[in-house]
Design an enzyme around this catalytic site. Structure first.
Site, mmCIF file in Angstrom:
data_model
loop_
_atom_site.group_PDB
_atom_site.id
_atom_site.type_symbol
_atom_site.label_atom_id
_atom_site.label_comp_id
_atom_site.label_asym_id
_atom_site.label_seq_id
_atom_site.Cartn_x
_atom_site.Cartn_y
_atom_site.Cartn_z
ATOM 1 N N GLY A 148 23.456 -7.400 -36.828
ATOM 2 C CA GLY A 148 22.347 -6.838 -37.722
ATOM 3 C C GLY A 148 20.834 -6.904 -37.836
ATOM 4 N N ASP A 196 15.357 0.887 -39.190
ATOM 5 C CA ASP A 196 15.039 -0.115 -37.338
ATOM 6 C C ASP A 196 14.313 0.289 -36.780
ATOM 7 O OD1 ASP A 196 16.905 -1.004 -39.231
ATOM 8 O OD2 ASP A 196 19.040 -0.282 -37.215
ATOM 9 N N TYR A 245 29.054 2.058 -46.657
ATOM 10 C CA TYR A 245 27.497 2.426 -47.459
ATOM 11 C C TYR A 245 27.672 3.752 -47.012
ATOM 12 C CZ TYR A 245 25.490 -1.108 -43.786
ATOM 13 O OH TYR A 245 25.343 -2.174 -43.273
HETATM 14 P P1 ADP Z 1 22.955 -3.541 -33.745
HETATM 15 O O1 ADP Z 1 22.124 -2.817 -33.623
HETATM 16 O O2 ADP Z 1 22.186 -4.568 -35.436
HETATM 17 O O3 ADP Z 1 22.931 -5.103 -33.385
HETATM 18 P P2 ADP Z 1 25.011 -1.775 -33.215
HETATM 19 O O4 ADP Z 1 26.576 -1.629 -33.686
HETATM 20 O O5 ADP Z 1 23.618 -0.986 -33.616
HETATM 21 O O6 ADP Z 1 24.094 -3.085 -33.736
HETATM 22 O O7 ADP Z 1 24.339 -1.832 -31.220
HETATM 23 C C1 ADP Z 1 24.754 -2.357 -30.639
HETATM 24 C C2 ADP Z 1 25.338 -1.750 -29.678
HETATM 25 O O8 ADP Z 1 23.443 -1.672 -28.928
HETATM 26 C C3 ADP Z 1 26.034 -2.608 -28.757
HETATM 27 O O9 ADP Z 1 26.864 -1.924 -28.844
HETATM 28 C C4 ADP Z 1 25.318 -1.820 -26.997
HETATM 29 O O10 ADP Z 1 26.353 -0.540 -27.129
HETATM 30 C C5 ADP Z 1 23.853 -1.722 -27.155
HETATM 31 N N1 ADP Z 1 23.239 -2.652 -26.894
HETATM 32 C C6 ADP Z 1 22.201 -3.804 -27.592
HETATM 33 N N2 ADP Z 1 21.913 -4.638 -26.733
HETATM 34 C C7 ADP Z 1 22.216 -4.321 -25.491
HETATM 35 C C8 ADP Z 1 22.702 -4.868 -23.847
HETATM 36 N N3 ADP Z 1 21.535 -5.691 -23.732
HETATM 37 N N4 ADP Z 1 22.565 -4.136 -23.340
HETATM 38 C C9 ADP Z 1 23.877 -2.753 -23.082
HETATM 39 N N5 ADP Z 1 23.622 -2.192 -24.637
HETATM 40 C C10 ADP Z 1 23.493 -2.654 -25.514
HETATM 41 MG MG MG Z 2 21.929 -0.960 -34.812
#
Ligand code: ADP
Ligand code: MG
Length: 408
Positions: A148, A196, A245
């Protein structure tokens, strides 16, 4: 309402923008890039995660929101290639995923994370921006994904900035924000609002980011001196979260229609009771509660800006907790875990206020504290949570940080 605008014209342009606060690449990232690709990156960018400070579900209702970029980020190391191959790697896994320039075939399973940079590459032409051909690309982060804190927006912005720098393209910061959101909405397929990417793009150290989502219009407001942000991630997620949502979105739109406006932000708080009483047919009870939450929440964002500018931190804290109560009782997007953390935190010395942060139905919450609240206090709150729910929340002490920037 008096707001601080962008501090300087140059602040609006991302190309070759280096922060006055010098930031080094994430430790180890440059070395890992060299190990995987056999050379040094020519570009390193960084984009921060964010918290929603106040303004819950206001963005798609045309309202206002205050967020903070935090000192946890996603970093992209990049070097161009002349053979048209695009090679993507993440420090989170050993594999290198390859695509030819122009091939936007989505990644699946373990490779699905490349849909974020691919989505950015797909979005750039939509904004008449050039796309780099071949490259080597490594992402690293000290921001936990899926908590989040919007690692997805951070990944989009760090990628977008690296690609723009690679083609030597100067772009207003707002365009980078819109490119990231476009990638998330249209390529990844998550219908997020502007919060965001807006906060990850416009963050500023020791400031909150104010967004009037209808413009969108971005500004910053100083973060109170000596106040602190503590984030507690419950790692819980309601099974029906996507459907919930969509349901809240639909209820808000039904409320606007029933009250005769395009978006709920069109109704001033003072006019709301009269508008509700005059609605024919009367609003269903649930829909009326959603309207009261959104209109009240937009008023709280504005009141928060006034209190912040007056240096009245206790008033800010009360608004944050009032926001949580409104989520809990009117918008019904809280959970027992989030309510427990809010109740436990606000009962402690040094806590100004606390609320769920983000979409709700699980996820993270935040507390605004003064400096007598420290790690030992946070650990006690976490222990109480563990005693009640049998699991540890993740605790982060966060600082308001700069937005997306090139660091090398
Ligand atoms: P949030 O935006 O709240 O962190 P989301 O589900 O929207 O959650 O996004 C998370 C996704 O972003 C992960 O599942 C991955 O696909 C991608 N992601 C985030 N950080 C990394 C990283 N360091 N390396 C690769 N993918 C990443
Ligand atoms: Mg996200």
């Amino acid at each position: 309402m008096a707001l601080t605008g962008p501090p300087a014209a140059g602040w609006l342009t991302v190309s070759l923008m280096k922060s006055a606060n010098r930031v080094e690449p994430l430790p180890g990232l440059v070395g890992h890039f060299a190990e995987r690709f056999g050379r040094e990156p020519t570009i390193v960018t960084r984009a921060p995660g964010r918290i929603e400070f106040v303004g819950n579900h206001t963005d798609y209702n045309g309202g206002t929101v205050l967020g903070a970029a935090i000192d946890r980020a996603v970093w992209v190391a990049y070097a161009p290639r002349t053979d048209g191959r695009r090679r993507f790697a993440s420090e989170r896994g050993p594999q290198i995923v390859e695509r030819k320039a122009g091939d936007l075939t989505r990644g699946e399973g373990d490779e699905s994370w490349i849909n974020y940079p691919l989505g950015v590459l797909a979005a750039l032409p939509e904004f008449s921006l050039p796309v780099p051909e071949g490259f080597d690309y490594l992402v690293g982060a000290d921001l936990p994904p899926g908590s989040g804190l919007s690692s997805s927006a951070a990944l989009e912005l760090a990628s977008g900035l690296a690609f723009l720098e690679a083609t030597g393209t100067a772009t207003p910061r707002e365009v980078l924000v819109k490119v990231g959101r476009h990638a998330e909405n249209h390529f990844v397929g998550v219908p997020c609002g502007i919060l965001d990417q807006g906060v990850s793009g416009f963050g500023q150290a020791r400031h909150l980011v104010f967004i009037d989502c209808r413009g969108p219009r971005f500004a910053t407001v100083p973060f109170p001196a000596n106040a602190h942000l503590w984030i507690f991630n419950t790692h819980t997620k309601h099974a029906l979260v996507d459907g919930l949502y969509a349901q809240r979105h639909a209820e808000c739109m039904a409320a606007a229609r029933g009250l005769g406006v395009e978006l709920l932000a069109d109704i001033p708080l003072a006019a709301l009771p009269e508008r509700i009483a005059a609605a024919r047919p009367p609003l269903p009870e649930k829909v009326e509660k959603r309207a009261r939450h959104i209109v009240g929440e937009i008023a709280r964002v504005d009141a928060c800006v006034v209190a912040l500018r007056a240096g009245d931190v206790p008033a800010v804290g009360l608004l944050l907790t009032a926001s949580h109560r409104s989520s809990q009782h009117l918008f019904e997007n809280s959970t027992p875990e989030l309510d427990f953390l809010v109740d436990t935190l606000i009962a402690r010395r040094g806590v100004y206020g606390a609320r769920l942060s983000g979409g709700g139905f699980g996820g993270s919450m935040m507390a605004l504290t003064d400096d007598i609240f420290g790690p030992a206090d946070a650990a006690e709150v976490a222990a109480a949570y563990r005693a009640r729910f049998g699991a540890d929340p993740e605790v982060l002490h966060a600082l308001a940080a700069d937005g997306a920037q090139r660091v090398r």
